[in-house]
Design a protein around this motif. Structure first.
Motif, PDB file in Angstrom:
ATOM      1  N   GLY A 104       1.212 128.226 -26.621  1.00 49.80           N
ATOM      2  CA  GLY A 104       2.588 128.623 -26.877  1.00 49.80           C
ATOM      3  C   GLY A 104       2.739 129.041 -28.320  1.00 49.80           C
ATOM      4  O   GLY A 104       1.825 128.890 -29.129  1.00 49.80           O
ATOM      5  N   ALA A 105       3.921 129.566 -28.636  1.00 47.59           N
ATOM      6  CA  ALA A 105       4.198 130.014 -29.999  1.00 47.59           C
ATOM      7  C   ALA A 105       4.700 128.864 -30.867  1.00 47.59           C
ATOM      8  O   ALA A 105       4.669 128.948 -32.085  1.00 47.59           O
ATOM      9  CB  ALA A 105       5.237 131.130 -29.970  1.00 47.59           C
ATOM     10  N   GLU A 106       5.178 127.797 -30.224  1.00 45.99           N
ATOM     11  CA  GLU A 106       5.703 126.628 -30.938  1.00 45.99           C
ATOM     12  C   GLU A 106       5.361 125.378 -30.138  1.00 45.99           C
ATOM     13  O   GLU A 106       5.405 125.408 -28.907  1.00 45.99           O
ATOM     14  CB  GLU A 106       7.241 126.666 -30.934  1.00 45.99           C
ATOM     15  CG  GLU A 106       7.937 127.344 -32.068  1.00 45.99           C
ATOM     16  CD  GLU A 106       9.437 127.000 -32.002  1.00 45.99           C
ATOM     17  OE1 GLU A 106       9.963 126.599 -33.034  1.00 45.99           O
ATOM     18  OE2 GLU A 106      10.055 127.119 -30.922  1.00 45.99           O
ATOM     19  N   ASN A 112       5.681 119.474 -26.157  1.00 47.30           N
ATOM     20  CA  ASN A 112       6.456 120.498 -25.442  1.00 47.30           C
ATOM     21  C   ASN A 112       6.170 121.847 -26.100  1.00 47.30           C
ATOM     22  O   ASN A 112       5.987 121.913 -27.322  1.00 47.30           O
ATOM     23  CB  ASN A 112       7.959 120.199 -25.541  1.00 47.30           C
ATOM     24  CG  ASN A 112       8.321 118.831 -24.994  1.00 47.30           C
ATOM     25  OD1 ASN A 112       8.091 118.558 -23.821  1.00 47.30           O
ATOM     26  ND2 ASN A 112       8.878 117.969 -25.849  1.00 47.30           N
ATOM     27  N   LEU A 113       6.148 122.918 -25.304  1.00 52.60           N
ATOM     28  CA  LEU A 113       5.744 124.228 -25.829  1.00 52.60           C
ATOM     29  C   LEU A 113       6.811 125.284 -25.576  1.00 52.60           C
ATOM     30  O   LEU A 113       7.518 125.245 -24.562  1.00 52.60           O
ATOM     31  CB  LEU A 113       4.462 124.690 -25.132  1.00 52.60           C
ATOM     32  CG  LEU A 113       3.175 123.931 -25.469  1.00 52.60           C
ATOM     33  CD1 LEU A 113       2.138 124.204 -24.391  1.00 52.60           C
ATOM     34  CD2 LEU A 113       2.649 124.352 -26.832  1.00 52.60           C
ATOM     35  N   LEU A 150      -3.589 121.458 -24.809  1.00 53.10           N
ATOM     36  CA  LEU A 150      -2.767 122.457 -25.493  1.00 53.10           C
ATOM     37  C   LEU A 150      -3.585 123.098 -26.611  1.00 53.10           C
ATOM     38  O   LEU A 150      -4.303 122.393 -27.337  1.00 53.10           O
ATOM     39  CB  LEU A 150      -1.519 121.788 -26.095  1.00 53.10           C
ATOM     40  CG  LEU A 150      -0.362 121.415 -25.163  1.00 53.10           C
ATOM     41  CD1 LEU A 150      -0.811 120.762 -23.880  1.00 53.10           C
ATOM     42  CD2 LEU A 150       0.647 120.547 -25.884  1.00 53.10           C
ATOM     43  N   ILE A 151      -3.474 124.408 -26.739  1.00 55.94           N
ATOM     44  CA  ILE A 151      -4.138 125.103 -27.844  1.00 55.94           C
ATOM     45  C   ILE A 151      -3.062 125.837 -28.644  1.00 55.94           C
ATOM     46  O   ILE A 151      -2.371 126.703 -28.113  1.00 55.94           O
ATOM     47  CB  ILE A 151      -5.187 126.107 -27.316  1.00 55.94           C
ATOM     48  CG1 ILE A 151      -6.317 125.351 -26.619  1.00 55.94           C
ATOM     49  CG2 ILE A 151      -5.744 126.948 -28.466  1.00 55.94           C
ATOM     50  CD1 ILE A 151      -7.447 126.231 -26.136  1.00 55.94           C
ATOM     51  N   VAL A 152      -2.899 125.443 -29.910  1.00 60.23           N
ATOM     52  CA  VAL A 152      -1.881 126.072 -30.754  1.00 60.23           C
ATOM     53  C   VAL A 152      -2.463 126.254 -32.163  1.00 60.23           C
ATOM     54  O   VAL A 152      -2.913 125.279 -32.767  1.00 60.23           O
ATOM     55  CB  VAL A 152      -0.603 125.198 -30.857  1.00 60.23           C
ATOM     56  CG1 VAL A 152       0.500 125.959 -31.581  1.00 60.23           C
ATOM     57  CG2 VAL A 152      -0.108 124.763 -29.479  1.00 60.23           C
ATOM     58  N   PRO A 153      -2.467 127.492 -32.688  1.00 59.76           N
ATOM     59  CA  PRO A 153      -2.910 127.689 -34.074  1.00 59.76           C
ATOM     60  C   PRO A 153      -2.012 126.887 -35.014  1.00 59.76           C
ATOM     61  O   PRO A 153      -0.797 126.828 -34.813  1.00 59.76           O
ATOM     62  CB  PRO A 153      -2.746 129.203 -34.304  1.00 59.76           C
ATOM     63  CG  PRO A 153      -2.646 129.790 -32.938  1.00 59.76           C
ATOM     64  CD  PRO A 153      -2.040 128.739 -32.062  1.00 59.76           C
ATOM     65  N   HIS A 154      -2.615 126.269 -36.030  1.00 60.93           N
ATOM     66  CA  HIS A 154      -1.856 125.293 -36.814  1.00 60.93           C
ATOM     67  C   HIS A 154      -1.116 125.935 -37.985  1.00 60.93           C
ATOM     68  O   HIS A 154      -1.733 126.466 -38.893  1.00 60.93           O
ATOM     69  CB  HIS A 154      -2.817 124.219 -37.350  1.00 60.93           C
ATOM     70  CG  HIS A 154      -2.149 122.901 -37.532  1.00 60.93           C
ATOM     71  ND1 HIS A 154      -2.576 121.752 -36.933  1.00 60.93           N
ATOM     72  CD2 HIS A 154      -1.039 122.540 -38.220  1.00 60.93           C
ATOM     73  CE1 HIS A 154      -1.785 120.747 -37.259  1.00 60.93           C
ATOM     74  NE2 HIS A 154      -0.844 121.207 -38.043  1.00 60.93           N
ATOM     75  N   ASP A 155       0.187 125.921 -37.968  1.00 61.72           N
ATOM     76  CA  ASP A 155       0.959 126.137 -39.190  1.00 61.72           C
ATOM     77  C   ASP A 155       2.324 125.493 -39.042  1.00 61.72           C
ATOM     78  O   ASP A 155       2.730 125.110 -37.932  1.00 61.72           O
ATOM     79  CB  ASP A 155       1.010 127.618 -39.615  1.00 61.72           C
ATOM     80  CG  ASP A 155       2.017 128.450 -38.847  1.00 61.72           C
ATOM     81  OD1 ASP A 155       3.168 128.003 -38.658  1.00 61.72           O
ATOM     82  OD2 ASP A 155       1.669 129.575 -38.441  1.00 61.72           O
ATOM     83  N   LYS A 156       2.987 125.367 -40.164  1.00 60.26           N
ATOM     84  CA  LYS A 156       4.191 124.540 -40.220  1.00 60.26           C
ATOM     85  C   LYS A 156       5.307 125.059 -39.309  1.00 60.26           C
ATOM     86  O   LYS A 156       6.082 124.287 -38.750  1.00 60.26           O
ATOM     87  CB  LYS A 156       4.683 124.484 -41.672  1.00 60.26           C
ATOM     88  CG  LYS A 156       5.513 123.273 -41.959  1.00 60.26           C
ATOM     89  CD  LYS A 156       5.590 123.004 -43.445  1.00 60.26           C
ATOM     90  CE  LYS A 156       6.230 121.648 -43.698  1.00 60.26           C
ATOM     91  NZ  LYS A 156       5.998 121.168 -45.050  1.00 60.26           N
ATOM     92  N   ARG A 157       5.379 126.376 -39.166  1.00 61.70           N
ATOM     93  CA  ARG A 157       6.447 126.917 -38.319  1.00 61.70           C
ATOM     94  C   ARG A 157       6.145 126.720 -36.841  1.00 61.70           C
ATOM     95  O   ARG A 157       7.043 126.551 -36.021  1.00 61.70           O
ATOM     96  CB  ARG A 157       6.652 128.407 -38.606  1.00 61.70           C
ATOM     97  CG  ARG A 157       7.511 128.678 -39.846  1.00 61.70           C
ATOM     98  CD  ARG A 157       7.656 130.158 -40.061  1.00 61.70           C
ATOM     99  NE  ARG A 157       6.341 130.788 -39.988  1.00 61.70           N
ATOM    100  CZ  ARG A 157       6.089 131.936 -39.377  1.00 61.70           C
ATOM    101  NH1 ARG A 157       7.037 132.586 -38.760  1.00 61.70           N
ATOM    102  NH2 ARG A 157       4.859 132.443 -39.375  1.00 61.70           N
ATOM    103  N   PHE A 159       4.242 124.187 -35.610  1.00 59.52           N
ATOM    104  CA  PHE A 159       4.325 122.748 -35.344  1.00 59.52           C
ATOM    105  C   PHE A 159       5.693 122.291 -35.814  1.00 59.52           C
ATOM    106  O   PHE A 159       5.885 121.850 -36.939  1.00 59.52           O
ATOM    107  CB  PHE A 159       3.189 122.002 -36.059  1.00 59.52           C
ATOM    108  CG  PHE A 159       1.891 122.090 -35.324  1.00 59.52           C
ATOM    109  CD1 PHE A 159       1.284 123.312 -35.087  1.00 59.52           C
ATOM    110  CD2 PHE A 159       1.256 120.939 -34.837  1.00 59.52           C
ATOM    111  CE1 PHE A 159       0.083 123.404 -34.377  1.00 59.52           C
ATOM    112  CE2 PHE A 159       0.060 121.023 -34.135  1.00 59.52           C
ATOM    113  CZ  PHE A 159      -0.518 122.256 -33.908  1.00 59.52           C
ATOM    114  N   SER A 160       6.657 122.390 -34.889  1.00 61.59           N
ATOM    115  CA  SER A 160       8.060 122.402 -35.263  1.00 61.59           C
ATOM    116  C   SER A 160       8.767 121.121 -34.826  1.00 61.59           C
ATOM    117  O   SER A 160       8.486 120.572 -33.758  1.00 61.59           O
ATOM    118  CB  SER A 160       8.657 123.639 -34.573  1.00 61.59           C
ATOM    119  OG  SER A 160      10.029 123.566 -34.530  1.00 61.59           O
TER     120      SER A 160
END
Lengths: 264, 338
Positions: A104-106, A112-113, A150-157, A159-160
């Protein structure tokens, strides 16, 4: 096993994803890195892994190459069984899918995604700031696969603290039995793999918990790039970098033309 | 939408869908016609159009080209995951909404997996030019299935928690048997289904290779169905294995032989994706998204759609070399020839 000195952020995600999968289990595979991770698992420790694709294919060997779509002709060749979308999701609902990979994007602290929209939901639903592709099958997999990765590239926005739209349900608000009370069956997010490390979800609070760091990262560096407070396992360990053989398999055997795995 | 006391039906209501079949000529008759005639006869302004295939697999691209040439107003498009077929309709609306317009989308996904986003979706949604109703793939597939089963709704375990169910007409009730929450989805009965298949006979019996997608359910749920096929075969050949028929003639109203009818998407055993052509359309569309300059996108439509009489004219412009390339790529996917 020689450790590779030349691997990319995508490649370490793939290796980590492959290692989560157990042999002889059924994995519901989405487009992209999950396909590569599932193939790598099959070529290494999990030769009897059974991939299922949402357009209907069950158990192809994928010897004709990496599919670019979960409905790709390459998923059909050598499959044991192929009908359509209803059949794939009915099997998942029934309990035939042990693992599902979703992205997901977030993501929030409960796994939750969001893959639907950036903007103000519900008031701004009909005029999103950024319109994303939509759920596809991700929310169905999130609801009904037994365990999700879950696969999500890590950055602050990404990982909300609060999602702008909850597409794929994870542990919801983290409360006890939240998923069961909502009417879902699967046990929910099992692991999260980011570009910085591997996480699980703590048993009581269902909050995201760091288990392993990728090379170059620390608890502090990962927390600094996360938009909510992380939990840490009692013994956070370092994830071993990919081996030369794993990198070779990804680049030469699984995705030689760079469909999903970029070299840079 | 959610506060409407009466459930509304964006295609046919279950009762209307039933009546449409009662009044229909179900005889086994020759349904072959031109695609132009089929689109002109069976699609009308304001219709709910159910679209077959899955992302860029076996989408009814030729039919969408004909729809764009014809021009329609205020269509509702219903599909699970859409690719090039939806792109052509969306781009036509971007270029000239007075000629072609979409009122509403009922969808799970509009993008291209490995081939990236659909810039048409961002353009239309972010400017609030179309109504949106998000569902999941299992939701949309189950909604068509409910329609095909003659049921007004279907219970599912789909995304019962979260915002998808809040974006649409899902009703969550306590299951009368388990007392646990269960999601009920309204059936989808499109006015017309547009479907591309591998082979059909002149009566509309269809054979599908590769994934069935949700094509049979969409056809059987709709009041009318337009089928394009790679190959028109004799009734005897098509029915030599009756259980091989994915869609029966009863559910089909028009049959048109259109080789490469899903190009530049893929069709099992015939051709693989033409990713360069897909990327070219997306590049031209992205340009309009960024600058509002429609020249390059208009030039594409003028050359490939408005500048030709039918889909064979489009294929002539694509050229033999590209078509053979797509065919060769697919041959390598089908080593066992099944």
């Amino acid at each position: 096993m020689t450790v590779s000195k030349d691997y990319t952020a995508q490649e370490i995600i793939i290796v980590a994803g492959a290692k989560v999968l157990e042999d002889k289990k059924v994995v519901f595979v989405g487009t992209g890195l999950p396909m590569v991770a599932s193939l790598l698992a099959k070529m290494t420790h999990a030769p009897s892994l059974i991939p299922v694709f949402e357009a209907g294919a069950v158990g192809p060997d994928l010897a004709v190459g990496l599919p670019v779509s979960v409905g790709d002709s390459k998923t059909f060749t050598s499959a044991s069984f192929v009908k359509g979308l209803n059949s794939a999701f009915e099997m998942t609902q029934r309990g035939f899918a042990d693992y599902g990979f979703i992205g997901g994007a977030e993501v929030d602290m409960y796994g939750n995604l969001n893959s639907t929209m950036i903007g103000d939901f519900p008031d701004g639903y009909q005029k999103p700031k950024i319109r994303l592709p939509g759920s596809g099958g991700a929310s169905d997999m999130a609801a009904s696969c037994e365990k999700t990765i879950l696969i999500v590239p890590h950055d602050k926005r990404k990982f909300s603290a609060k999602l702008q739209y909850l597409t794929s349900p994870g542990h919801l608000d983290g409360s006890k039995d939240a998923r069961w009370k909502a009417g879902m069956q699967g046990s929910g997010p099992y692991r999260l793999i980011s570009t910085k490390g591997i996480f699980d979800f703590e048993e009581e609070s269902h909050r995201m918990r760091l288990l392993q760091t990728f090379p170059g990262e620390t608890k502090e560096s990962i927390q600094a790039e996360t938009g909510f407070e992380l939990l840490f396992a009692d013994n956070v360990t370092a994830f071993a970098p990919p081996t030369e053989e794993e990198v070779r398999l990804i680049r030469e055997e699984i995705d030689p033309t760079g469909i999903f795995v970029k070299r840079a | 939408m959610k506060d409407t006391p009466e459930m509304f039906w964006t295609g046919l209501s279950p009762d209307e869908a039933r009546k449409a079949l009662v009044n229909k000529d179900k005889s086994m008759r020759d349904k072959t016609m031109s695609l132009k005639e089929a689109v002109d006869t069976f699609i009308h302004d304001g219709d709910n159009v159910g679209i077959g295939g899955f992302v860029d697999i076996r989408q009814p691209v030729a039919t969408t080209h004909e729809m764009v040439r014809h021009g329609f107003k205020d269509l509702t498009l219903s599909f699970q995951s859409g690719g090039m077929a939806i792109d052509y309709l969306g781009a036509a609306m971007m270029l000239n909404p007075d000629h072609f317009s979409i009122k509403r989308l009922e969808l799970a996904y509009w993008a291209h997996e490995a081939f990236g986003l659909a810039p048409m979706f961002r353009y239309l949604a972010e400017r609030s030019l179309i109504e949106l109703e998000d569902w999941s793939n299992a939701n949309m597939s189950a909604r068509f299935k409910a329609g095909a089963m003659g049921l007004p709704f279907i219970p599912t375990r789909g995304p019962i928690a979260g915002d998808v169910a809040k974006s649409n007409r899902t009703k969550i009730i306590d299951c009368p048997f388990t007392n646990r929450p269960i999601a009920l989805l309204p059936a989808c009965h499109p006015d017309v289904a547009i479907i591309h298949v591998n082979a059909a006979d002149k009566y509309g019996n269809c054979i599908v290779r590769g994934s069935d997608c949700t094509c049979a359910e969409i056809s059987m749920a709709s009041a009318h169905t337009i089928v394009t096929c790679e190959q028109l075969l004799s009734h005897e050949t098509i029915t030599s294995l009756p259980k091989d028929i994915a869609i029966p003639f009863l559910g089909v109203d028009a049959v048109i032989e259109v080789p490469y009818g899903a190009y530049p998407g893929a069709c099992r055993r015939s051709y693989y994706y033409s990713k360069e052509h897909i990327a070219d359309l997306h590049r031209r569309t992205s340009l309009m998204c960024k600058t509002e300059n429609k020249d390059e996108l208009q030039a594409y439509f003028d050359e490939y759609i408005f500048g030709v009489d039918d889909f064979s004219g489009f294929l002539e412009k694509i050229g033999v070399a590209e078509l053979l390339k797509a065919k060769k790529l697919e041959a390598a996917n089908c080593e066992r020839l099944v």
